[in-house]
Write a protein that holds these residues in place. Structure first.
Motif, short mmCIF file in Angstrom:
data_model
loop_
_atom_site.label_atom_id
_atom_site.label_comp_id
_atom_site.label_asym_id
_atom_site.label_seq_id
_atom_site.Cartn_x
_atom_site.Cartn_y
_atom_site.Cartn_z
N MET A 143 0.79 -0.82 0.29
CA MET A 143 -0.11 -0.06 -0.04
C MET A 143 1.27 1.19 -0.22
N SER A 144 0.05 2.15 -1.12
CA SER A 144 1.38 2.80 -1.26
C SER A 144 0.50 4.03 -0.55
N VAL A 145 0.67 5.24 0.23
CA VAL A 145 0.20 6.15 1.09
C VAL A 145 0.68 7.65 1.05
N VAL A 146 0.39 8.80 0.71
CA VAL A 146 1.17 9.68 0.24
C VAL A 146 0.03 11.35 0.15
N MET A 147 1.03 11.83 1.19
CA MET A 147 -0.21 13.26 2.15
C MET A 147 0.47 14.48 1.31
N VAL A 148 -0.37 15.27 0.19
CA VAL A 148 -0.13 16.59 -0.46
C VAL A 148 -0.48 17.74 0.59
N ARG A 149 0.36 18.68 1.34
CA ARG A 149 -0.05 20.07 1.73
C ARG A 149 -0.02 21.11 1.01
N GLN A 150 -0.92 21.59 0.03
CA GLN A 150 -0.98 23.26 -0.74
C GLN A 150 -1.88 23.60 -0.60
N PRO A 155 4.55 26.13 -4.34
CA PRO A 155 4.74 24.25 -4.57
C PRO A 155 4.39 23.28 -3.48
N PRO A 156 3.20 22.58 -3.81
CA PRO A 156 2.85 21.42 -2.42
C PRO A 156 4.15 20.35 -1.68
N VAL A 157 4.17 20.74 -1.00
CA VAL A 157 4.45 19.61 -0.04
C VAL A 157 4.22 18.23 0.15
N ILE A 158 5.08 17.62 -0.36
CA ILE A 158 4.24 15.97 -0.59
C ILE A 158 5.50 15.11 0.43
N GLU A 159 4.57 14.57 0.75
CA GLU A 159 5.20 13.18 1.74
C GLU A 159 4.48 12.11 1.57
N HIS A 160 5.41 10.83 1.70
CA HIS A 160 5.08 9.78 1.91
C HIS A 160 5.26 8.82 3.15
N LEU A 161 3.71 8.89 2.92
CA LEU A 161 3.75 8.09 4.32
C LEU A 161 3.56 6.63 4.59
N GLU A 162 4.74 6.14 6.21
CA GLU A 162 3.73 4.76 6.00
C GLU A 162 3.12 4.61 7.16
N VAL A 163 2.04 3.51 6.81
CA VAL A 163 0.15 3.50 7.74
C VAL A 163 1.23 2.81 9.14
N VAL A 164 1.32 2.93 10.13
CA VAL A 164 1.63 2.40 11.56
C VAL A 164 0.03 1.61 11.53
N GLY A 165 -1.22 2.07 12.36
CA GLY A 165 -1.90 1.92 12.29
C GLY A 165 -3.14 2.77 11.41
N SER A 166 -4.04 2.01 11.42
CA SER A 166 -5.31 3.02 10.51
C SER A 166 -6.86 1.86 11.38
N TYR A 167 -8.13 2.95 11.73
CA TYR A 167 -8.97 2.24 11.41
C TYR A 167 -10.07 3.29 11.12
N ASN A 168 -9.83 1.88 10.28
CA ASN A 168 -11.13 2.19 9.14
C ASN A 168 -11.20 3.78 8.19
#
Length: 107
Positions: free
Chosen positions: A1-8, A84-97
């Motif tokens: 799974m690939s999760v990306v966060m973008v702040r713009q 410019p956007p701030v792009i970060e690749h996230l590692e999911v440690v835990g998630s509830y839905n």
């Protein structure tokens, strides 16, 4: 799974336009229901900063570039952004839905 966060950050006068366009894009995604994509757009309260989260299931290529409405949204976005956007690749440690997790996939 690939999760990306973008702040713009968008220009102050463009917040309503950007929100309306994002709602239209999500209506299109709701209609098309692309496989393997989880996608959310949020705005930091009382600001013009948007935080976008994108998750792609393992082995899935991003379906958004094949959607004309997504490409149109990106074209409009060029006139609204403030830096410019701030792009970060996230590692999911835990998630509830929120994100697809191994526990959910095993069900």
């Amino acid at each position: 799974m690939s999760v990306v966060m973008v702040r713009q950050k968008v220009k102050d006068g463009s917040v309503e336009e950007a929100e309306a366009a994002a709602r239209e894009l999500f209506a299109t995604l709701d209609r098309l229901r692309p496989e393997g994509l989880r996608y959310a757009s949020t705005r930091v309260v009382d600001s013009s900063t948007f935080v976008i989260l994108t998750e792609l299931a393992e082995g899935i290529e991003d379906p958004r570039p094949a959607i004309p409405e997504f490409l149109g949204f990106l074209e409009q976005l060029k006139g609204w952004v403030d830096g410019p956007p701030v792009i970060e690749h996230l590692e999911v440690v835990g998630s509830y839905n929120l994100f697809g997790t191994r526990r959910q996939e095993l069900r």
